[in-house]
Design an enzyme around this catalytic site. Structure first.
Site, PDB file in Angstrom:
ATOM      1  N   SER A  43       0.736  -1.226   0.204  1.00 42.30           N
ATOM      2  CA  SER A  43       0.201   0.122  -0.035  1.00 42.30           C
ATOM      3  C   SER A  43       0.909   1.193  -0.141  1.00 42.30           C
ATOM      4  CB  SER A  43      -0.966  -0.104   1.147  1.00 42.30           C
ATOM      5  OG  SER A  43      -0.072  -0.168   2.347  1.00 42.30           O
ATOM      6  N   ASP A 335      -3.685   8.006   7.677  1.00 38.65           N
ATOM      7  CA  ASP A 335      -4.557   7.266   8.477  1.00 38.65           C
ATOM      8  C   ASP A 335      -3.775   6.448   9.523  1.00 38.65           C
ATOM      9  OD1 ASP A 335      -3.420   5.145   6.964  1.00 38.65           O
ATOM     10  OD2 ASP A 335      -5.141   4.932   5.714  1.00 38.65           O
ATOM     11  N   HIS A 338      -0.635   4.991   7.162  1.00 40.45           N
ATOM     12  CA  HIS A 338      -0.057   5.261   6.082  1.00 40.45           C
ATOM     13  C   HIS A 338       0.383   6.743   6.220  1.00 40.45           C
ATOM     14  CE1 HIS A 338      -2.762   2.025   4.575  1.00 40.45           C
ATOM     15  NE2 HIS A 338      -1.552   1.495   4.162  1.00 40.45           N
TER      16      HIS A 338
END
Length: 391
Positions: A43, A335, A338
């Site tokens: 990610s 978040d 991340h």
């Protein structure tokens, strides 16, 4: 246990380009022409591949407030409020945004992004819910065949050998794959597990090399225990401490990768790489946010619970309630897992033309420009104190 095998590039840079690189002094200044850019990972670098697979909401980011800062018209699947590190690197290299592998009708002549949120180096990590590294390598093989059909064998080989291969993966193997797996913790001591992960990563690098890859960039693991989600799991969370077990695994992984890359440099003719100390770089900003014009290095901009560590951003997951900060630019963390776009941009700049003590033995600008001369070492700097270093 886990084994990774499958398979894997572009443009020769002119002397005029190399000259322009020598003259470029500003952070992020692109050269006129550049190599193709192939990206593998999780990610940290996923541009939206997971939009096209059957997975869980935690592994997707194609909903608001992701992508809210307006650079994109709508959420793209990037785990950020805006752009991610490889978007900035592509900009500095004078490339367009590199498309996700699964994007319909995408043009791959400038490179492809194979990354998948939640993916691991080991196939067992989030198995069935992500595009693991082994599968990403298989997808690369498809692209290689397609480019060979389009360009011809000779030009395709040249593209592959001149391309930069960027790898950012491993966090999920340690967070969910090990710390979150009682079975794995029972089967493997930490040292053995790290060794298994590193063995599979090394094999993947060798596969790419055998397919023509020669220039590699790596994003090392961050201090995993300081992510808001893991900080919240710390029994001493009330004291604000990081989860040390996760940080220790990240450090062990980074040290092992550095040793492997030094070995491969001697073993594989023409192998060049850019490695980074993302761990210390980010840890400094976490601990000293105001030094870098941030206000918060601990809490997530988007999330719930202590430190914003409940991964609820967007309200699509098991936990639906979340809070959203007013200005993500003031935060290290977007978040629960991340970083914000500002962190992505700042580290992209560091990787692009950072000095030898933080990025090396080459920086990405040198790899993209096909600069043959090896970078200065610390010894060179000591011997030549008047020499100036970019960045």
């Amino acid at each position: 246990m886990a084994s990774l095998i499958s398979e894997f590039g572009y443009w020769v840079t002119s002397i005029a380009i190399i000259s322009s690189v020598f003259c470029a002094g500003a952070w992020g200044q692109p050269s006129e022409k550049t190599s193709a850019f192939f990206i593998f990972g999780d990610s940290t670098v996923d541009p939206g591949n997971n939009n096209y697979i059957n997975t869980i909401p935690e592994n997707r980011a194609d909903y608001k407030p992701y992508g809210q800062n307006g650079f994109f018209d709508q959420p793209t699947g990037r785990f950020c409020e805006g752009r991610i590190i490889v978007d900035f690197i592509a900009e500095y290299a004078n490339l367009p945004l590199i498309p996700p592998f699964f994007q319909p009708s995408a043009e791959f002549i400038n490179g492809v992004n194979f990354a998948s949120g939640g993916a691991g180096i080991l196939s067992e990590t989030n198995q069935g819910l992500v595009i693991d590294l082994q599968t990403q390598l298989k997808n690369f093989e498809e692209v290689q065949k397609s480019l060979t059909e389009k360009l011809g064998d000779e030009e395709a080989k040249e593209l592959m050998s001149e391309a930069v291969y960027f790898i950012s993966i491993g966090s999920n193997d340690y967070m969910g794959g090990y710390l979150g797996s009682p079975k794995m913790r029972e089967l493997y001591h930490p040292e053995a597990y790290v060794g298994m992960v590193i063995g599979n990563l090394t094999q993947a690098i060798q596969v790419l090399y055998e397919k023509g890859g020669r220039k590699f960039g790596f994003l090392s693991l961050s201090p995993l225990g300081c992510l808001p989600a893991l900080r919240a799991l710390n029994p001493k969370a009330s004291e604000g401490g990081c989860l040390e077990e996760a940080c220790a695994l990240a450090l062990a992984h980074n040290n092992a990768v550095s040793a492997v890359l030094r070995s491969l440099e001697h073993m594989m003719n023409g192998f060049k790489y850019s490695n980074s100390n993302f761990y210390n770089w980010l840890n400094d900003r976490i601990n000293n946010p105001s030094k870098y014009d941030f206000k918060d290095g601990v809490n997530a901009c988007c999330g719930a619970g202590p430190y914003g560590g409940v991964f609820s951003c967007g309200g699509t997951k098991k936990a639906t309630e979340y809070q959203l900060c007013e200005n993500p630019d003031e935060y290290i963390w977007w978040d629960s897992f991340h970083p914000t776009e500002r962190i992505h941009e700042q580290f992209a700049k560091a990787l692009w033309d950072g000095p030898p003590f933080s990025v090396g033995p080459y920086n990405l600008q040198e790899l993209f420009s096909s600069k043959e001369k090896k970078r200065m070492t610390i010894a060179d700097i000591v011997d030549d104190p008047d020499n100036t270093i970019a960045g």
